[in-house]
Design an enzyme around this catalytic site. Sequence first.
Site, PDB file in Angstrom:
ATOM      1  N   GLU A  26       0.817  -1.211   0.000  1.00  0.00           N
ATOM      2  CA  GLU A  26       0.000   0.000   0.000  1.00  0.00           C
ATOM      3  C   GLU A  26       0.863   1.280   0.000  1.00  0.00           C
ATOM      4  O   GLU A  26       0.457   2.305  -0.547  1.00  0.00           O
ATOM      5  CB  GLU A  26      -0.958  -0.051   1.201  1.00  0.00           C
ATOM      6  CG  GLU A  26      -1.819   1.164   1.418  1.00  0.00           C
ATOM      7  CD  GLU A  26      -2.662   1.566   0.201  1.00  0.00           C
ATOM      8  OE1 GLU A  26      -3.054   0.694  -0.591  1.00  0.00           O
ATOM      9  OE2 GLU A  26      -2.908   2.782   0.052  1.00  0.00           O
ATOM     10  N   HIS A  28       3.700   1.842  -1.627  1.00  0.00           N
ATOM     11  CA  HIS A  28       4.018   2.145  -3.026  1.00  0.00           C
ATOM     12  C   HIS A  28       2.787   2.710  -3.742  1.00  0.00           C
ATOM     13  O   HIS A  28       2.882   3.680  -4.497  1.00  0.00           O
ATOM     14  CB  HIS A  28       4.460   0.876  -3.770  1.00  0.00           C
ATOM     15  CG  HIS A  28       5.737   0.270  -3.276  1.00  0.00           C
ATOM     16  ND1 HIS A  28       5.778  -0.938  -2.620  1.00  0.00           N
ATOM     17  CD2 HIS A  28       7.025   0.692  -3.354  1.00  0.00           C
ATOM     18  CE1 HIS A  28       7.030  -1.243  -2.330  1.00  0.00           C
ATOM     19  NE2 HIS A  28       7.814  -0.268  -2.755  1.00  0.00           N
ATOM     20  N   GLN A  52      23.297  -0.248  -4.782  1.00  0.00           N
ATOM     21  CA  GLN A  52      23.059   0.193  -3.411  1.00  0.00           C
ATOM     22  C   GLN A  52      23.101  -0.939  -2.385  1.00  0.00           C
ATOM     23  O   GLN A  52      22.856  -0.719  -1.212  1.00  0.00           O
ATOM     24  CB  GLN A  52      21.735   0.954  -3.312  1.00  0.00           C
ATOM     25  CG  GLN A  52      20.484   0.112  -3.468  1.00  0.00           C
ATOM     26  CD  GLN A  52      19.257   0.975  -3.656  1.00  0.00           C
ATOM     27  OE1 GLN A  52      19.123   1.719  -4.620  1.00  0.00           O
ATOM     28  NE2 GLN A  52      18.326   0.890  -2.712  1.00  0.00           N
ATOM     29  N   GLU A 139       8.069   9.117   2.871  1.00  0.00           N
ATOM     30  CA  GLU A 139       8.691   9.623   4.102  1.00  0.00           C
ATOM     31  C   GLU A 139       9.197   8.483   4.992  1.00  0.00           C
ATOM     32  O   GLU A 139       9.942   8.704   5.929  1.00  0.00           O
ATOM     33  CB  GLU A 139       7.672  10.495   4.862  1.00  0.00           C
ATOM     34  CG  GLU A 139       7.431  11.807   4.140  1.00  0.00           C
ATOM     35  CD  GLU A 139       6.113  12.493   4.496  1.00  0.00           C
ATOM     36  OE1 GLU A 139       5.548  12.201   5.571  1.00  0.00           O
ATOM     37  OE2 GLU A 139       5.654  13.318   3.676  1.00  0.00           O
ATOM     38  N   MET A 175       4.783  -0.378   6.496  1.00  0.00           N
ATOM     39  CA  MET A 175       4.818  -1.353   5.399  1.00  0.00           C
ATOM     40  C   MET A 175       6.181  -1.328   4.732  1.00  0.00           C
ATOM     41  O   MET A 175       6.792  -0.260   4.586  1.00  0.00           O
ATOM     42  CB  MET A 175       3.741  -1.031   4.385  1.00  0.00           C
ATOM     43  CG  MET A 175       2.368  -1.285   4.927  1.00  0.00           C
ATOM     44  SD  MET A 175       1.162  -1.035   3.634  1.00  0.00           S
ATOM     45  CE  MET A 175      -0.317  -1.391   4.546  1.00  0.00           C
ATOM     46  N   SER A 177       8.618  -3.920   1.776  1.00  0.00           N
ATOM     47  CA  SER A 177       8.746  -5.173   1.024  1.00  0.00           C
ATOM     48  C   SER A 177       9.463  -6.207   1.887  1.00  0.00           C
ATOM     49  O   SER A 177       9.200  -7.404   1.783  1.00  0.00           O
ATOM     50  CB  SER A 177       9.534  -4.931  -0.261  1.00  0.00           C
ATOM     51  OG  SER A 177       8.949  -3.877  -0.998  1.00  0.00           O
ATOM     52  N   ARG A 178      10.371  -5.738   2.743  1.00  0.00           N
ATOM     53  CA  ARG A 178      11.155  -6.667   3.566  1.00  0.00           C
ATOM     54  C   ARG A 178      10.323  -7.308   4.684  1.00  0.00           C
ATOM     55  O   ARG A 178      10.765  -8.286   5.284  1.00  0.00           O
ATOM     56  CB  ARG A 178      12.392  -5.967   4.150  1.00  0.00           C
ATOM     57  CG  ARG A 178      13.446  -5.658   3.089  1.00  0.00           C
ATOM     58  CD  ARG A 178      14.758  -5.174   3.697  1.00  0.00           C
ATOM     59  NE  ARG A 178      15.834  -5.160   2.728  1.00  0.00           N
ATOM     60  CZ  ARG A 178      16.307  -4.061   2.113  1.00  0.00           C
ATOM     61  NH1 ARG A 178      15.791  -2.878   2.382  1.00  0.00           N
ATOM     62  NH2 ARG A 178      17.296  -4.152   1.240  1.00  0.00           N
TER      63      ARG A 178
HETATM   64  P1  AMP Z   1      11.295   0.736  -2.309  1.00  0.00           P
HETATM   65  O1  AMP Z   1      10.583  -0.089  -3.334  1.00  0.00           O
HETATM   66  O2  AMP Z   1      11.279   0.135  -0.946  1.00  0.00           O
HETATM   67  O3  AMP Z   1      12.638   1.213  -2.786  1.00  0.00           O
HETATM   68  O4  AMP Z   1      10.423   2.054  -2.141  1.00  0.00           O
HETATM   69  C1  AMP Z   1      10.029   2.835  -3.237  1.00  0.00           C
HETATM   70  C2  AMP Z   1       9.385   4.090  -2.712  1.00  0.00           C
HETATM   71  O5  AMP Z   1       8.298   3.752  -1.870  1.00  0.00           O
HETATM   72  C3  AMP Z   1      10.335   4.949  -1.868  1.00  0.00           C
HETATM   73  O6  AMP Z   1      10.096   6.330  -2.152  1.00  0.00           O
HETATM   74  C4  AMP Z   1       9.934   4.607  -0.459  1.00  0.00           C
HETATM   75  O7  AMP Z   1      10.182   5.643   0.469  1.00  0.00           O
HETATM   76  C5  AMP Z   1       8.448   4.401  -0.634  1.00  0.00           C
HETATM   77  N1  AMP Z   1       7.900   3.577   0.457  1.00  0.00           N
HETATM   78  C6  AMP Z   1       8.365   2.383   0.897  1.00  0.00           C
HETATM   79  N2  AMP Z   1       7.628   1.958   1.945  1.00  0.00           N
HETATM   80  C7  AMP Z   1       6.690   2.910   2.179  1.00  0.00           C
HETATM   81  C8  AMP Z   1       5.642   3.067   3.126  1.00  0.00           C
HETATM   82  N3  AMP Z   1       5.390   2.145   4.061  1.00  0.00           N
HETATM   83  N4  AMP Z   1       4.880   4.178   3.063  1.00  0.00           N
HETATM   84  C9  AMP Z   1       5.127   5.136   2.125  1.00  0.00           C
HETATM   85  N5  AMP Z   1       6.088   5.044   1.200  1.00  0.00           N
HETATM   86  C10 AMP Z   1       6.872   3.949   1.224  1.00  0.00           C
END
Ligand code: AMP
Length: 276
Positions: A26, A28, A52, A139, A175, A177-178
Amino acid sequence: MQEYADCFRVRGKKIAFVPTMGFFHEGHLSLMRKARDLADELVISIFVNPLQFAPTEDLSSYPRDTKSDLAFAEQTGVDIVFMPEADSLYPGAFQTRVSLDQLPRHLCGINRPQLFNGVTTVVSKLFNIVKPHVAVFGEKDFQQLLIIRQMVNDLNIDVKIESAPTARDPDGLAMSSRNSYLTADQRENALAVYRSLQNAKDLLEKGVRDSTVIIDEAKKIILSYPGNTVDYIEICDVETLDDVNMIDKPVLMAVAAFVGKVRLIDNMVLVPDKQK
Ligand code: AMP
């Protein structure tokens, strides 16, 4: 992708962009919805960026589910999903890095020194490829958001950076992915991270201003669950990320903890009540 972007721009269309590593939740989707409302064309990327990850980290096991991600993207009104291959973004001759001097020296950058160098390099490349007018970041990754804003300012990159609040499960767990790595027991233990932040907010409301006291309490909460360890707990300036010892202005409280082997991060902006 660059040709699509040029076509959109020639036709006067505004492009919004959300870079991701996929395995959507949610959080994303909330970024995508925000981005969709800011522009005419919504481009997202799915790319698990090898630059990274340290060799010891979870690049190869990072959760992936392209089929489900594409279905979510379609439902959310995404126009283009850009999914480059690592070899095409980083061919053998690749040698450029984008890196910042100060902000990456704090929080996650201390124990993951390659992280932000990789993030700023890939986000610069993605901006040059997708040519967005606006990009949305979460954030939840507060330090990443500050670093991207700084990079965009420093390099005069013509992209407006917007942010969206952290999406949480009903019990408060941020939330991620991990989170899919967590066993049922670890899922319970992971909640300690959010509890430690909530407790900090409560302490501040009761008039506690000393960061050390608040950090110690947070540490106790996290360590009270079996298998949890703390990477860092910091209370810091919301712009520079420098430590703040006495809380007399809004501060960022940032936590990174290992639940078993799973590293989770979360944060909260703490705002002191002027009356107390
Ligand atoms: P990631 O796929 O984890 O690299 O995240 C992609 C984008 O989604 C980044 O801008 C993260 O900050 C954002 N994101 C990840 N988890 C959340 C969350 N729980 N709530 C809001 N944005 C998120």
